[in-house]
Enzyme design. Structure first.
Site, short mmCIF file in Angstrom:
data_model
loop_
_atom_site.label_atom_id
_atom_site.label_comp_id
_atom_site.label_asym_id
_atom_site.label_seq_id
_atom_site.Cartn_x
_atom_site.Cartn_y
_atom_site.Cartn_z
N HIS A 106 -28.47 61.86 52.35
CA HIS A 106 -27.54 62.83 52.90
C HIS A 106 -27.05 63.78 51.81
O HIS A 106 -27.05 63.41 50.63
CB HIS A 106 -26.31 62.14 53.50
CG HIS A 106 -26.55 61.51 54.83
ND1 HIS A 106 -26.01 60.28 55.17
CD2 HIS A 106 -27.22 61.93 55.92
CE1 HIS A 106 -26.36 59.97 56.41
NE2 HIS A 106 -27.11 60.95 56.89
N CYS A 114 -18.62 57.86 53.86
CA CYS A 114 -19.22 57.50 55.14
C CYS A 114 -18.28 56.76 56.08
O CYS A 114 -18.44 56.81 57.30
CB CYS A 114 -20.45 56.59 54.93
SG CYS A 114 -21.62 57.16 53.71
#
Length: 256
Positions: free
Chosen positions: A164, A251
């Site tokens: 990511h 996250c």
């Protein structure tokens, strides 16, 4: 400068041990992961925010990583469409909570677009969107179009190696950007004050700024010293079990 009022988290499920991973670090220890999540909550409690803790959901091993399921801006929330098939329906278990905060200002990414918000980094009113295995061109373009409706802007960044965008980047406000690996020399970020994180501490490039505090993974002294030198209060949390399933500090929460 922004100030966060709310944070949403989700208790890790017992199926966490079967979460998606490319880390080759072994399976997480569930009890240890639960203890670490509690430590993460305690860190957030030091940051003057109201915390909503959603219940564990055993149907979705990766559902502790709530960040990927929605982008929360000052003006709207955008429900994403995760690129990992096993995570696609996680949006159904976050949507009611998001709607409680944003009422009629909830937008959605639609097929064939895919977006995971771990690929999106907010810098002021601009949002950098990384193209990855989880976020595709159609999803990124939809995201930019939605942002523009609310007077916000977005741009696309290509990724070469990381899962990511925020795996290798963290914006700490005040023009300060933690960056490691491929992002240190990316032209898109050259106007920012780039704080280089060495390869051996690359995992620590994923931190979160929360109202003047920086929450970071424990055990990375070079990175910690660089952040402290910028004047931030640093709070360390152990995320070893989440690293085993490709998870980091950002996250595990939605901050808005």
């Amino acid at each position: 400068m922004i100030r966060f009022k709310h944070v949403i988290t989700r208790t890790p499920s017992k199926t966490l041990i079967d979460g998606l991973t490319s880390a080759n670090l072994g399976k997480p220890d569930y009890q240890k992961a639960l203890d670490q999540h509690n430590e993460y909550i305690r860190a957030l409690q030091q940051c003057d925010v109201e915390i909503t803790i959603l219940p564990a959901n055993d149907q979705f091993p990766d559902s502790v990583f709530v960040e990927d399921t929605a982008l929360c801006t000052p003006y709207c929330a955008i429900i994403t469409r995760p690129g990992a098939k096993s995570r696609l329906n996680e949006i159904e278990i976050i949507e009611d909570c998001i709607t409680q905060f944003y009422c009629n200002h909830v937008e959605r990414i639609s097929a064939p677009g895919t977006v995971e918000a771990g690929d999106i980094m907010m810098v002021g009113s601009h949002y950098y969107i990384g193209l990855s295995a989880r976020t595709n061109q159609q999803g990124a373009e939809q995201m930019i179009a939605i942002l523009s409706k609310y007077g916000l802007t977005g741009s696309i960044v290509t990724l070469d190696k990381v899962l990511h965008l925020k795996t290798g980047l963290s914006y700490l406000e005040n023009n300060n950007l933690l960056a490691t690996g491929e992002f240190i020399t990316k032209e898109a970020f050259s106007h920012l004050n780039i704080i280089e994180i060495p390869e051996q501490e690359s995992y620590a490039a994923n931190c979160i700024w929360v109202n003047g505090n920086v929450i970071m993974p424990a055990g990375y002294p070079i990175t910690k010293a660089k952040i402290q030198a910028l004047g931030y209060n640093v709070i360390e949390v152990d995320t070893s079990e989440y690293r085993k399933i490709d998870g980091g500090v950002s996250c595990m929460s939605l901050r808005f």
